[in-house]
Design a protein around this motif. Structure first.
Motif, PDB file in Angstrom:
ATOM      1  N   VAL A 196      75.920 -22.574  10.579  1.00 45.66           N
ATOM      2  CA  VAL A 196      76.370 -21.195  10.755  1.00 45.66           C
ATOM      3  C   VAL A 196      77.612 -21.203  11.636  1.00 45.66           C
ATOM      4  N   GLN A 217      74.713 -13.880  19.202  1.00 49.88           N
ATOM      5  CA  GLN A 217      74.277 -14.211  17.854  1.00 49.88           C
ATOM      6  C   GLN A 217      74.337 -15.713  17.603  1.00 49.88           C
ATOM      7  N   SER A 244      70.983 -17.978  16.671  1.00 48.28           N
ATOM      8  CA  SER A 244      70.918 -18.929  15.552  1.00 48.28           C
ATOM      9  C   SER A 244      70.615 -20.342  16.040  1.00 48.28           C
ATOM     10  N   THR A 266      75.120 -24.484  14.923  1.00 44.73           N
ATOM     11  CA  THR A 266      75.868 -23.235  15.046  1.00 44.73           C
ATOM     12  C   THR A 266      77.146 -23.455  15.837  1.00 44.73           C
ATOM     13  N   GLY A 275      70.809 -13.258  14.238  1.00 46.68           N
ATOM     14  CA  GLY A 275      70.547 -14.690  14.383  1.00 46.68           C
ATOM     15  C   GLY A 275      69.408 -15.146  13.497  1.00 46.68           C
ATOM     16  N   VAL A 334      70.671 -15.086   9.691  1.00 45.99           N
ATOM     17  CA  VAL A 334      71.543 -16.186   9.273  1.00 45.99           C
ATOM     18  C   VAL A 334      70.827 -17.527   9.331  1.00 45.99           C
ATOM     19  N   ALA A 335      69.858 -17.664  10.241  1.00 42.34           N
ATOM     20  CA  ALA A 335      69.088 -18.909  10.302  1.00 42.34           C
ATOM     21  C   ALA A 335      68.308 -19.111   9.005  1.00 42.34           C
TER      22      ALA A 335
END
Length: 310
Positions: free
Chosen positions: A4, A44, A48, A55, A257, A260-261
């Motif tokens: 990410v 954020q 993540s 990240t 977070g 997107v994880a």
């Protein structure tokens, strides 16, 4: 697992606690004060990284004590910081936060170095696209830089996720088609669509408008009511997880977070929304921003206890 990339703000939070929030023109006595690392981009990225996702954060800090402390905190939480620029011409960004006994808050952000983010920072993204699943954006850095970053990601097939906070009304129409997923809360959604958003029906209407503007998926966060999600082909609603709320600061950042994880792990959109809702709920049970972000073990346990697989 893919990585990410977060392109956004990095702030030091200056937090005051009081029994209630003051009304305009009123001075009240607080009972606690502390500083904590924050900023929507940084929060954020930590959210993540804490969930075990590689990240990378791209942004700016000032050449000052706040900036050095912020960099150390980010690295401690596992965020990759090689592409954070130290700006010698501006102070680090700060956020002045008031929190009351119910966990509600109001926030004033002073951008500092975040306001200096420009094309140079966008160029730093170019070498990061390899194996990237997501570019996560917010509006605490200049809009021109956000749009340029979205265009760059779109050109190489990296999914663009936008948390449109703080709310803005001057978003150009041609920006929306660059956004694969948008994640406003009620206030931000209302600002984007021009009518109040405060329940399931108005969230559905807002999501429909955002889809018409060109976004791929609209996720409208309704706080304690839940999360409404719409794509061109389907819609669904995830009820909020019930927890004992201490502090709502950064709950939206925790949501993004978690979302997107899940995407970085190749999970479904529905799983992503569930992860986001769970991560957001967990974050409200602890004070602070980065310090309230959960790790993967905590998220998995929380979901399993409520009948969801982690």
């Amino acid at each position: 697992m893919k990585k990410v990339i977060v392109f956004g703000s990095i702030n030091m939070d200056l937090v005051a606690r009081s029994p209630r929030l003051p009304i305009p023109g009123e001075t009240i006595l607080g009972r606690d004060f502390f500083t904590a690392p924050g900023g929507k981009g940084a929060n954020q990225a930590v959210a993540s990284a804490r969930l075990g996702i590689p990240t990378q954060l791209v942004g700016r800090i000032g050449d000052d004590n706040f900036g050095r402390s912020l960099l150390t905190h980010l690295q401690t939480f596992g965020v990759q910081t090689e592409h954070i620029l130290i700006d010698k011409t501006a102070h680090s960004g700060v956020a002045i936060i008031a929190v009351d006994d119910s966990g509600q808050n109001n926030i004033i952000v002073v951008p500092g170095a975040n306001g200096c983010v420009n094309g140079t920072d966008v160029k730093n993204l170019i070498n990061l696209w390899d194996n990237a699943a997501v570019l996560l954006l917010q509006f605490e850095i200049p809009l021109t830089a956000v749009i340029s970053a979205a265009k760059a990601a779109k050109s190489v097939g990296v999914k663009v996720i936008l948390d449109p906070a703080p709310a803005q009304i001057d978003i150009p129409d041609d920006f929306y088609p660059l956004v694969d997923i948008i994640t406003p809360n009620e206030i931000e959604a209302a600002q984007l669509v021009g009518f109040p958003v405060n329940n399931f029906d108005t969230a559905a209407n807002a999501a429909s408008v955002l889809l018409q503007k060109g976004v791929g998926t609209a996720i409208v966060k309704l706080g304690a009511q839940g999360v409404y999600c719409a794509t061109a082909d389907s819609t669904f609603f995830i009820s909020a997880f019930r927890v004992q709320t201490v502090d709502t600061v950064a709950a939206g950042d925790a949501f993004n977070g978690g979302l997107v994880a899940a995407i970085a792990e190749g999970r479904s959109l529905r799983e992503g929304v569930v992860w986001g809702a769970a991560a957001g709920a967990i974050s409200t049970t602890k004070p602070g921003a980065m310090s309230s972000m959960c790790d993967r073990e905590t998220l998995d346990r929380f979901l399993n206890e409520r009948g969801f697989s982690g």
